[in-house]
Design a protein around this motif. Structure first.
Motif: not given
Length: 607
Positions: A60-66, A282-286, A293-297, A347-350
């Motif tokens: 489980v990845i929750d923000e930067d925590e694994v 989950l990375a902001e830029d993919g 970045t548009e692709t990952i979104e 959205n929640e980076r999870i």
């Protein structure tokens, strides 16, 4: 106040201001305690269901925590524990690699999602299309290209040949049953076709493309995509250390099968390698999978909604998971002895991934994502609820084979929907509450299958839509006729069996003369039944369709011989002097033989 006291007071004020300035933290939606809470949830859940675990690895990845948990055994008999080098089969989670590849080529401008796929296929490619409407890559990603599915050649035990993707696609027993965009029918063939288009557009073998554009950038050295793990010798050896189990924790033997259409389900590797795909999505830029970045979104933007609703269903090949946040997409997977799930909430980076060495497992592959993402919460609306009785009836999956003997499985996959009260439904012992007209939800099953949406269809009359496929309405008369035919076939078999036993015993005791053609017909009926059972056994054992062809041909020979012999018996029964009892036996023999032949022809148990 003297100077000394004044200095102390000023120092105290400065210290207080500095403490307020640097010690104050504004409230945020993310709390440092949340990952700890998630870890506690997972730990408690695994402890609660420990007796149900064969082997499991979950991240489980929750923000930067694994959060990383491993439980159980890779091999229960040899007491080999699951560890970081345990190899799990991904099953259909492998399809995520296909859709990443497709979007990489879209990003490069080499592929367009709305263009007819014929533009990307060789001119001499043997297509399975039957409708004139063009199929696009978007149709393949949404599973709306209209293809049915096949239960033969899906998995092969001990294959004798190496698979070429194009040849497998061209030889597949697949038909296009619906016009493109009309019905959602989960399609392994359609996904494999998308992988082949990746080959054609990129100029690389699919396995080579995946290694070069996904595995290497992510440093995934412990994952294989080949049907025989020919692309990674370490994975091939490590897979030999893992066994697969049933939900009852019984060893499945054998539990390793090759998948001819390998892009759709052959990937296998360690959980830490698959974690790298999860983190990249989950990375902001993919990066490093994508440059824009548009692709990952856009990957996680809905591309298909449930009929007549605003509820997402598919996002570029990833399926919507009903959850509290309502932004979770991913894929589940099953092989002969492994189950997996992979879900992302950007959205929640999870992100959550679960790998198990258990067949058709859902306690963990569905339970853990539901635990992390929360249960689905429908947006309340002031609407008048409908009378649920209009949706009562029989339904079967749209992805069922429409040709070939494996279509008989449809009889056993049908579900009956019944009204419960004015606004509720019951299907397969699950109780569904109405949220608004056409939208029903259950708390009886995993969240992945909690949402059912009913809609009217101009040709199919009624359609039940759930996560992976539409279910089509089956008229009761058709359901009763098909089951009636099967029941009569069973009676025919019992009749032949009893006749052969009784007549053989009577022949031994009384030396009474046998009518060769009558007795021979019953023996022929029993031999045919044994042949059909053998075909079923071989199919379940995952042999290739080529191996089944001789047995299916025997059924065709049986039909010819049986009908000729029945014609002969029909003539004889009129001309011979028979007692009432004997005449009844002759007539029943002819009728039951015709019923057996009709079943073989209707269910296409021939080649």
């Amino acid at each position: 106040m003297n100077n000394s006291a004044s200095k102390v007071f000023k120092m105290f004020i400065c210290f207080l201001l500095l403490s307020i300035l640097f010690g104050y933290h504004p409230p945020s939606t993310y709390s440092a305690s949340e990952p700890i809470l998630s870890e506690k949830k997972v730990e408690d859940y695994l402890k609660e269901h420990k007796k149900d675990i064969a082997g499991l690895a979950t991240i489980v990845i929750d923000e930067d925590e694994v959060i990383y948990k491993m439980e159980g055994y890779a091999d229960r008999e040899k007491q080999i524990l699951v560890n970081e080098d345990t190899v799990f089969e991904w099953g259909s989670v492998s399809k995520i690699l296909i859709w990443i590849s497709v979007l990489q080529l879209v990003e490069k401008g080499e592929l367009d999602l709305e263009t007819d796929i014929d533009n990307y296929l060789p001119n001499d490619f043997r297509s399975k299309t039957t409708f004139e409407d063009p199929i696009t890559m978007r149709h393949l990603m949404n599973h709306t290209a209209g293809f049915d599915d096949s239960y033969t050649d899906l998995m092969i035990h001990r294959p004798t040949e190496k698979y070429i993707l194009r040849e497998v696609l061209e030889e597949a027993a697949i038909t296009q049953r619906f016009p493109p965009g009309d019905i959602v029918a989960y399609s392994n063939y359609g996904s494999g076709l998308a992988a082949y288009i990746v080959e054609e557009v990129s100029g690389l073998d699919y396995r080579e493309y995946i290694h070069k554009n996904i595995f290497e950038p992510l440093h995934m050295t412990k994952t294989s995509i080949g049907s025989e793990q020919e692309d990674n010798s370490w994975v091939k050896e490590a897979r030999g250390e893992v066994q697969g189990y049933s939900n009852g924790l019984e060893l499945i033997e054998p539990n390793f099968y090759s998948i001819p259409l390998y892009p759709i389900g052959s990937a296998m590797g360690t959980v830490t390698d698959l974690q790298k795909v999860l983190q990249a999505l989950l990375a902001e830029d993919g990066v490093p999978l994508f440059n824009d970045t548009e692709t990952i979104e856009t990957i996680f933007e809905p591309t298909l909604y449930y009929p007549e609703t605003t509820i997402p269903r598919v996002a570029n090949g990833l399926f919507y998971l009903p959850s509290k946040s309502q932004h979770v997409y991913g894929h589940g997977g099953n092989s002969k002895a492994f189950s997996s799930s992979f879900y992302v909430d950007r959205n929640e980076r999870i992100g959550v991934l679960v790998l198990t060495n258990m067949k058709d497992e859902s306690t963990f592959t569905s339970g853990i994502p539901e635990l992390i993402f929360g249960e689905y919460s429908h947006v309340e609306s002031d609407v008048i609820l409908e009378n649920a009785s209009q949706w009562s009836g029989m339904y079967e999956p749209a992805r069922l084979p429409s040709t070939g003997f494996s279509k008989v499985y449809g009889l056993f996959l049908r579900g009956k929907t019944e009204q419960s009260g004015s606004h509720q439904l019951i299907m397969n012992d699950f109780h569904y509450s109405q949220l608004e007209p056409g939208i029903y939800i259950t708390e009886d099953g995993p969240s992945l299958y909690s949402l059912d949406v009913y809609s009217k269809h101009p040709q199919m009359k009624k359609v039940l839509s759930n996560t992976y496929s539409d279910l089509l309405y089956v008229p009761y008369y058709k359901h009763l006729i098909e089951w009636g035919g099967m029941i009569l076939a069973v009676l025919a078999i019992l009749f032949s069996f009893i006749y052969v036993i009784v007549t053989s015993l009577r022949r031994i005791w009384t030396k009474k003369h046998l009518h060769l053609f009558l007795f021979g017909q019953h023996v022929l009926n029993l031999l045919m039944v044994m042949n059909v059972l053998w075909i079923g056994y071989q199919t379940v054992s995952m042999v290739s369709y080529a191996i089944l062809k001789p047995y299916l041909t025997l059924n065709l020979i049986y039909i010819v011989l049986a009908l000729i012999n029945s014609g002969y018996l029909s003539v004889k029964v009129k001309n011979q002097c028979l007692g009432k009892r004997e005449k009844r036996v002759w007539i029943m023999t002819i009728v039951f033989t015709v019923i057996l032949c009709a079943n073989l022809l209707y269910w296409e148990f021939y080649y």
